[in-house]
Write a protein that holds these residues in place. Structure first.
Motif, PDB file in Angstrom:
ATOM      1  N   GLU A  90     -95.823  -9.141 -27.257  1.00  0.00           N
ATOM      2  CA  GLU A  90     -97.007  -9.563 -26.526  1.00  0.00           C
ATOM      3  C   GLU A  90     -96.723  -9.567 -25.030  1.00  0.00           C
ATOM      4  O   GLU A  90     -95.572  -9.487 -24.596  1.00  0.00           O
ATOM      5  N   TRP A  92     -96.596 -11.655 -21.793  1.00  0.00           N
ATOM      6  CA  TRP A  92     -96.535 -13.038 -21.324  1.00  0.00           C
ATOM      7  C   TRP A  92     -96.580 -13.053 -19.801  1.00  0.00           C
ATOM      8  O   TRP A  92     -95.678 -12.555 -19.135  1.00  0.00           O
ATOM      9  N   ARG A  93     -97.651 -13.608 -19.280  1.00  0.00           N
ATOM     10  CA  ARG A  93     -97.879 -13.672 -17.836  1.00  0.00           C
ATOM     11  C   ARG A  93     -97.529 -15.094 -17.377  1.00  0.00           C
ATOM     12  O   ARG A  93     -98.228 -16.058 -17.715  1.00  0.00           O
ATOM     13  N   VAL A  94     -96.448 -15.189 -16.624  1.00  0.00           N
ATOM     14  CA  VAL A  94     -95.831 -16.478 -16.327  1.00  0.00           C
ATOM     15  C   VAL A  94     -96.119 -16.952 -14.908  1.00  0.00           C
ATOM     16  O   VAL A  94     -96.062 -16.166 -13.957  1.00  0.00           O
ATOM     17  N   PHE A 117     -92.153 -10.439 -20.486  1.00  0.00           N
ATOM     18  CA  PHE A 117     -92.398 -11.517 -19.531  1.00  0.00           C
ATOM     19  C   PHE A 117     -92.628 -10.933 -18.136  1.00  0.00           C
ATOM     20  O   PHE A 117     -91.848 -10.116 -17.657  1.00  0.00           O
ATOM     21  N   ASN A 155    -100.649 -17.063 -19.172  1.00  0.00           N
ATOM     22  CA  ASN A 155    -100.619 -17.685 -20.495  1.00  0.00           C
ATOM     23  C   ASN A 155     -99.314 -18.410 -20.792  1.00  0.00           C
ATOM     24  O   ASN A 155     -99.069 -18.830 -21.920  1.00  0.00           O
ATOM     25  N   MET A 156     -98.476 -18.551 -19.757  1.00  0.00           N
ATOM     26  CA  MET A 156     -97.230 -19.312 -19.913  1.00  0.00           C
ATOM     27  C   MET A 156     -96.849 -19.881 -18.554  1.00  0.00           C
ATOM     28  O   MET A 156     -97.042 -19.220 -17.527  1.00  0.00           O
ATOM     29  N   ASN A 180     -98.495 -22.888 -23.377  1.00  0.00           N
ATOM     30  CA  ASN A 180     -97.063 -22.623 -23.512  1.00  0.00           C
ATOM     31  C   ASN A 180     -96.366 -23.026 -22.216  1.00  0.00           C
ATOM     32  O   ASN A 180     -96.589 -22.401 -21.176  1.00  0.00           O
TER      33      ASN A 180
END
Length: 229
Positions: A90, A92-94, A117, A155-156, A180
């Motif tokens: 997936e 993951w946009r941090v 990430f 989303n993180m 998250n």
């Protein structure tokens, strides 16, 4: 059973298994880089401080067949399956909240450049650091957190804020839709049941390490230090 398990018809993996899977994956990726196509159960298990029986039990929880007796495990296939199980396929946009020494160090962490990430934003409340460049990004005002999360599809989040601010920032993240959170503040955060929070408490780990050192206990299988070049 959690809501996610009920929705997807799957049961969460044990915490110890998850931790070993991350180490198996690291060992498999190293094997791939070395050009190896297969790896023995003994080699892969020892990388996680386990034995072949534990390795087989861990992999049985993933479903599928990844090895052949006398040949070993398919490196690329098993790495791909573990990565998918861990959600690394997936995107993951941090966002990092906190641009102090810790936040800046985390922003430069190479792990953000792999496994899906992507560091999208770094935020802070201090006017002294807002606008400064960090890891190729400009520090943005934490007051804009909600709009940044929405606009950038974050989303993180990683919390690298002082202890006293951790809970309030956590509340803001949850209100903005983040489910998250990786927390580096040594405080226990309160959040709804559908929010995943992972705690990285360095002071706790140092205290445990001090106990073992005080007791004269060492890890007999520790990797020896590299010889000086």
């Amino acid at each position: 059973m959690t809501d996610r398990e009920a929705q997807h018809g799957e049961r969460a993996l044990p915490e110890a298994t998850l931790e070993r899977l991350t180490v198996y994956l690291r060992a498999l990726e190293a094997a791939q880089q070395a050009g190896e196509r297969t790896v023995s159960s003994e080699t892969l298990a020892s990388a996680a401080g386990a034995n072949p029986a534990i390795l087989r039990k861990d992999l049985s929880l993933l479903g599928g067949s990844f090895g052949r007796r006398g040949v070993g495990y398919d490196v690329a296939g098993l790495a791909d399956h573990i990565g998918a199980t861990l959600g690394l396929k997936e995107r993951w946009r941090v966002a990092i909240v906190g641009a102090g020494n810790l936040g800046r160090a985390l922003a430069g962490f190479s792990g953000f450049r792999g496994h899906g990430f992507e560091l999208i934003a770094i935020l802070d409340r201090s006017p002294a650091v807002i606008g400064r460049p960090v890891a190729g990004l400009r520090v943005r005002p934490a007051e804009d957190l909600e709009s940044i999360v929405a606009a950038e599809a974050v989303n993180m989040a990683v919390l690298a804020v002082p202890n006293a601010a951790a809970q309030s920032v956590c509340n803001e993240l949850v209100a903005a839709g983040i489910r998250n959170i990786l927390n580096f503040a040594p405080v226990v955060l309160q959040a709804p049941a559908d929010v995943n929070i992972r705690q990285v408490d360095m002071s706790r780990e140092l205290q445990i390490l001090a106990y073992y050192a005080h007791q004269g206990v060492g890890h007999q299988d520790a990797v020896p230090p590299l010889a000086p070049e």
